[in-house]
Design a protein around this motif. Sequence first.
Motif, PDB file in Angstrom:
ATOM      1  N   GLN A 120      49.637  14.715  -1.865  1.00 12.04           N
ATOM      2  CA  GLN A 120      51.018  15.002  -1.455  1.00 12.04           C
ATOM      3  C   GLN A 120      51.267  16.500  -1.271  1.00 12.04           C
ATOM      4  OE1 GLN A 120      53.335  12.816  -4.474  1.00 12.04           O
ATOM      5  NE2 GLN A 120      53.585  11.171  -2.982  1.00 12.04           N
ATOM      6  N   VAL A 121      50.307  17.137  -0.607  1.00 16.39           N
ATOM      7  CA  VAL A 121      50.471  18.531  -0.205  1.00 16.39           C
ATOM      8  C   VAL A 121      50.232  18.610   1.302  1.00 16.39           C
ATOM      9  CG1 VAL A 121      49.814  19.466  -2.442  1.00 16.39           C
ATOM     10  CG2 VAL A 121      48.048  19.103  -0.696  1.00 16.39           C
ATOM     11  N   ARG A 122      50.436  19.778   1.869  1.00 16.61           N
ATOM     12  CA  ARG A 122      50.355  19.956   3.306  1.00 16.61           C
ATOM     13  C   ARG A 122      49.107  20.727   3.692  1.00 16.61           C
ATOM     14  NH1 ARG A 122      55.707  20.370   4.629  1.00 16.61           N
ATOM     15  NH2 ARG A 122      55.240  20.433   6.846  1.00 16.61           N
ATOM     16  N   LEU A 123      48.456  20.296   4.759  1.00 12.80           N
ATOM     17  CA  LEU A 123      47.357  21.028   5.369  1.00 12.80           C
ATOM     18  C   LEU A 123      47.748  21.279   6.823  1.00 12.80           C
ATOM     19  CD1 LEU A 123      44.472  22.187   5.476  1.00 12.80           C
ATOM     20  CD2 LEU A 123      43.653  19.878   5.987  1.00 12.80           C
ATOM     21  N   LEU A 124      48.049  22.526   7.153  1.00  9.69           N
ATOM     22  CA  LEU A 124      48.550  22.878   8.478  1.00  9.69           C
ATOM     23  C   LEU A 124      47.608  23.867   9.151  1.00  9.69           C
ATOM     24  CD1 LEU A 124      52.371  23.264   7.711  1.00  9.69           C
ATOM     25  CD2 LEU A 124      51.130  21.227   8.456  1.00  9.69           C
ATOM     26  N   PHE A 125      47.557  23.823  10.495  1.00  8.61           N
ATOM     27  CA  PHE A 125      46.542  24.619  11.188  1.00  8.61           C
ATOM     28  C   PHE A 125      46.963  25.007  12.601  1.00  8.61           C
ATOM     29  CE2 PHE A 125      45.517  20.131  10.626  1.00  8.61           C
ATOM     30  CZ  PHE A 125      45.541  19.631  11.922  1.00  8.61           C
ATOM     31  N   GLU A 126      48.222  25.402  12.759  1.00  7.35           N
ATOM     32  CA  GLU A 126      48.695  25.857  14.071  1.00  7.35           C
ATOM     33  C   GLU A 126      47.819  26.967  14.639  1.00  7.35           C
ATOM     34  OE1 GLU A 126      50.227  25.870  17.340  1.00  7.35           O
ATOM     35  OE2 GLU A 126      51.759  24.910  16.091  1.00  7.35           O
ATOM     36  N   ALA A 127      47.386  27.886  13.784  1.00  5.22           N
ATOM     37  CA  ALA A 127      46.622  29.049  14.251  1.00  5.22           C
ATOM     38  C   ALA A 127      45.188  28.714  14.637  1.00  5.22           C
ATOM     39  CB  ALA A 127      46.612  30.134  13.169  1.00  5.22           C
ATOM     40  N   SER A 128      44.768  27.477  14.453  1.00  2.00           N
ATOM     41  CA  SER A 128      43.384  27.122  14.778  1.00  2.00           C
ATOM     42  C   SER A 128      43.153  26.964  16.275  1.00  2.00           C
ATOM     43  CB  SER A 128      42.983  25.823  14.066  1.00  2.00           C
ATOM     44  OG  SER A 128      43.725  24.716  14.571  1.00  2.00           O
ATOM     45  N   VAL A 129      44.219  26.830  17.048  1.00  2.00           N
ATOM     46  CA  VAL A 129      44.106  26.629  18.496  1.00  2.00           C
ATOM     47  C   VAL A 129      45.002  27.622  19.225  1.00  2.00           C
ATOM     48  CG1 VAL A 129      44.367  25.030  20.425  1.00  2.00           C
ATOM     49  CG2 VAL A 129      43.657  24.161  18.189  1.00  2.00           C
ATOM     50  N   ALA A 130      44.409  28.389  20.140  1.00  2.00           N
ATOM     51  CA  ALA A 130      45.163  29.258  21.056  1.00  2.00           C
ATOM     52  C   ALA A 130      45.964  30.339  20.353  1.00  2.00           C
ATOM     53  CB  ALA A 130      46.074  28.414  21.963  1.00  2.00           C
ATOM     54  N   GLY A 131      45.450  30.838  19.232  1.00  2.00           N
ATOM     55  CA  GLY A 131      46.048  31.997  18.582  1.00  2.00           C
ATOM     56  C   GLY A 131      47.518  31.826  18.276  1.00  2.00           C
ATOM     57  N   GLY A 132      48.350  32.676  18.871  1.00  2.00           N
ATOM     58  CA  GLY A 132      49.779  32.669  18.571  1.00  2.00           C
ATOM     59  C   GLY A 132      50.593  31.687  19.376  1.00  2.00           C
ATOM     60  N   ILE A 133      49.975  31.003  20.357  1.00  2.00           N
ATOM     61  CA  ILE A 133      50.744  30.042  21.161  1.00  2.00           C
ATOM     62  C   ILE A 133      51.075  28.830  20.290  1.00  2.00           C
ATOM     63  CG2 ILE A 133      50.760  28.595  23.221  1.00  2.00           C
ATOM     64  CD1 ILE A 133      48.551  30.404  24.357  1.00  2.00           C
ATOM     65  N   PRO A 134      52.345  28.452  20.168  1.00  2.00           N
ATOM     66  CA  PRO A 134      52.703  27.314  19.286  1.00  2.00           C
ATOM     67  C   PRO A 134      52.445  25.966  19.959  1.00  2.00           C
ATOM     68  CG  PRO A 134      54.675  28.236  20.256  1.00  2.00           C
ATOM     69  CD  PRO A 134      53.540  29.120  20.717  1.00  2.00           C
ATOM     70  N   ILE A 135      51.214  25.735  20.360  1.00  2.00           N
ATOM     71  CA  ILE A 135      50.911  24.532  21.127  1.00  2.00           C
ATOM     72  C   ILE A 135      50.895  23.275  20.252  1.00  2.00           C
ATOM     73  CG2 ILE A 135      48.415  24.972  20.947  1.00  2.00           C
ATOM     74  CD1 ILE A 135      50.358  23.160  23.793  1.00  2.00           C
ATOM     75  N   ILE A 136      50.425  23.387  19.009  1.00  2.00           N
ATOM     76  CA  ILE A 136      50.410  22.201  18.141  1.00  2.00           C
ATOM     77  C   ILE A 136      51.838  21.768  17.829  1.00  2.00           C
ATOM     78  CG2 ILE A 136      49.828  21.363  15.826  1.00  2.00           C
ATOM     79  CD1 ILE A 136      47.200  22.851  16.050  1.00  2.00           C
ATOM     80  N   LYS A 137      52.694  22.715  17.490  1.00  2.00           N
ATOM     81  CA  LYS A 137      54.098  22.370  17.216  1.00  2.00           C
ATOM     82  C   LYS A 137      54.801  21.843  18.461  1.00  2.00           C
ATOM     83  CE  LYS A 137      54.967  25.280  13.183  1.00  2.00           C
ATOM     84  NZ  LYS A 137      53.535  25.422  12.855  1.00  2.00           N
ATOM     85  N   SER A 138      54.428  22.362  19.619  1.00  2.00           N
ATOM     86  CA  SER A 138      55.025  21.855  20.861  1.00  2.00           C
ATOM     87  C   SER A 138      54.638  20.393  21.084  1.00  2.00           C
ATOM     88  CB  SER A 138      54.567  22.710  22.047  1.00  2.00           C
ATOM     89  OG  SER A 138      55.042  24.032  21.927  1.00  2.00           O
ATOM     90  N   LEU A 139      53.361  20.076  20.879  1.00  2.00           N
ATOM     91  CA  LEU A 139      52.920  18.691  21.039  1.00  2.00           C
ATOM     92  C   LEU A 139      53.532  17.784  19.982  1.00  2.00           C
ATOM     93  CD1 LEU A 139      49.118  19.287  21.763  1.00  2.00           C
ATOM     94  CD2 LEU A 139      50.824  18.471  23.401  1.00  2.00           C
ATOM     95  N   GLU A 140      53.615  18.285  18.767  1.00  2.00           N
ATOM     96  CA  GLU A 140      54.023  17.461  17.632  1.00  2.00           C
ATOM     97  C   GLU A 140      55.538  17.318  17.526  1.00  2.00           C
ATOM     98  OE1 GLU A 140      51.815  17.186  13.424  1.00  2.00           O
ATOM     99  OE2 GLU A 140      53.030  18.973  13.670  1.00  2.00           O
ATOM    100  N   GLN A 141      56.264  18.373  17.910  1.00  2.00           N
ATOM    101  CA  GLN A 141      57.716  18.361  17.737  1.00  2.00           C
ATOM    102  C   GLN A 141      58.460  18.392  19.072  1.00  2.00           C
ATOM    103  OE1 GLN A 141      58.848  21.516  14.980  1.00  2.00           O
ATOM    104  NE2 GLN A 141      56.996  21.208  13.801  1.00  2.00           N
ATOM    105  N   GLY A 142      58.224  19.457  19.853  1.00  2.00           N
ATOM    106  CA  GLY A 142      58.989  19.630  21.079  1.00  2.00           C
ATOM    107  C   GLY A 142      58.780  18.514  22.082  1.00  2.00           C
ATOM    108  N   LEU A 143      57.585  17.915  22.112  1.00  2.00           N
ATOM    109  CA  LEU A 143      57.277  16.833  23.044  1.00  2.00           C
ATOM    110  C   LEU A 143      57.211  15.479  22.349  1.00  2.00           C
ATOM    111  CD1 LEU A 143      54.522  18.613  25.199  1.00  2.00           C
ATOM    112  CD2 LEU A 143      56.924  18.234  25.790  1.00  2.00           C
ATOM    113  N   SER A 144      57.837  15.364  21.195  1.00  2.00           N
ATOM    114  CA  SER A 144      57.724  14.132  20.395  1.00  2.00           C
ATOM    115  C   SER A 144      58.359  12.924  21.068  1.00  2.00           C
ATOM    116  CB  SER A 144      58.337  14.343  19.002  1.00  2.00           C
ATOM    117  OG  SER A 144      59.709  14.695  19.107  1.00  2.00           O
ATOM    118  N   ALA A 145      59.258  13.136  22.025  1.00  2.00           N
ATOM    119  CA  ALA A 145      59.865  12.018  22.748  1.00  2.00           C
ATOM    120  C   ALA A 145      59.012  11.552  23.922  1.00  2.00           C
ATOM    121  CB  ALA A 145      61.252  12.418  23.254  1.00  2.00           C
ATOM    122  N   ASN A 146      57.927  12.266  24.191  1.00  2.00           N
ATOM    123  CA  ASN A 146      57.099  12.004  25.362  1.00  2.00           C
ATOM    124  C   ASN A 146      55.818  11.268  25.013  1.00  2.00           C
ATOM    125  OD1 ASN A 146      57.916  14.125  27.887  1.00  2.00           O
ATOM    126  ND2 ASN A 146      58.741  14.605  25.879  1.00  2.00           N
TER     127      ASN A 146
END
Length: 425
Positions: A120-146
Amino acid sequence: MKVGILGLGTVGGGVVNVLQKNSESIERRTGVKIEVVLAGVRDVKQKRICDTSNIKLTIDPFEVVNHPDVDVVLELIGGIGLTKELVETAINNGKHVITANKALIANHGNELIKLANKKQVRLLFEASVAGGIPIIKSLEQGLSANNIESLAGIINGTGNFILTDMKEKGRDFDDVLKEAQALGYAEEDPTFDVEGIDAAHKLSILAAIAFGTELQFDKVSTKGISDITTEDIIHASELGYTIKHLGIAKRAGEGIELRVHPTLVPNKQLIAQVDGVMNAVMVKSDALGTSLYYGAGAGDEATASAVIADLNDIINNQTSNHILGWKSQQKLPVIKSDDIQSEFFLRLLVSDIKGVLAKVTGIFNDHNVSIDALIQKQADENNNAHIAITTDKVSTKTVMSIKKSIEASAFNQAEVQIIHIELLD
């Protein structure tokens, strides 16, 4: 929130600098003060890019992951041996973990996320892909309706720098690689970058997020850029294309395609204009349509931006664990490379003799493959000619059969170059 860092190199130092520089705005957004209290380093006396006067330094990385006062561990040292053990120890100790380590996640992410869910802890890795581009959060949150239909990304800055310089200055691969190493863009052993392994790590992560599957790094079809020549770039340009090294994931029938390879992209498309060490990911989804995410794919503060964004998510409890934290997962098989349908570019070196063009086009006819465009360059000093051909959509298996037939012909003078074409519309 008290933070322990494993590694105070470029990214770790950048995290400390950004936290110090933007402490007021970060605290205003989250309501929490983030304090780096401990850092594991190889040499406590080494000169660093950040101020460590208020940070305890230790040469024992297990002191960081076992320390009772550390709430979150930032893994910024890389590798998958000792690093995996450190991350597992931190999770078992009930600590959240944030990592920029794409190799670790690509190879061991499935089991590590299961462990994080169990504890019950978090393992997060946004910085593992494309440096500073928030692509994981975009896929996971911003595009969650798609529903994500496909994505294609320039996700390795070294390869993009090399291909850009080859095109703009007419230089060959080996020459530009040496410069990339001198500038610090490429490692002394550049294999992971130029042969596509680094991009394959990142693509497997993006695909898992986009399609809600487990990580499948071992199934990514991977080809590097080391055999791309100036002739390929010149012919591609004359046909209206730019060569980019892309990671591509797309739905195909009942499965998905996972592939990294050099790709001809039409010059008019935005991703064809992403040059140098910059990264970009183009995503096609059903509701939004096509969107492009562009920015710095590496660098101290750019990558630190992604690391700290994950810290803020933990504070605000905004996201579940990536991938396996989802309530359900699709079982999508990966399409075999032979079965992938694509348009292709072929470059031939043939004897400049009467009737050779008819023989070449005859081989395509024999395989029932239509030629979309063809150009022939003047003969070289050995009385040979370059021929560049683009095809309509055909399977990889079929185009490889064409390659075999051409290379077995008496008129052929060199290995046939084959490169995918992607329209990305």
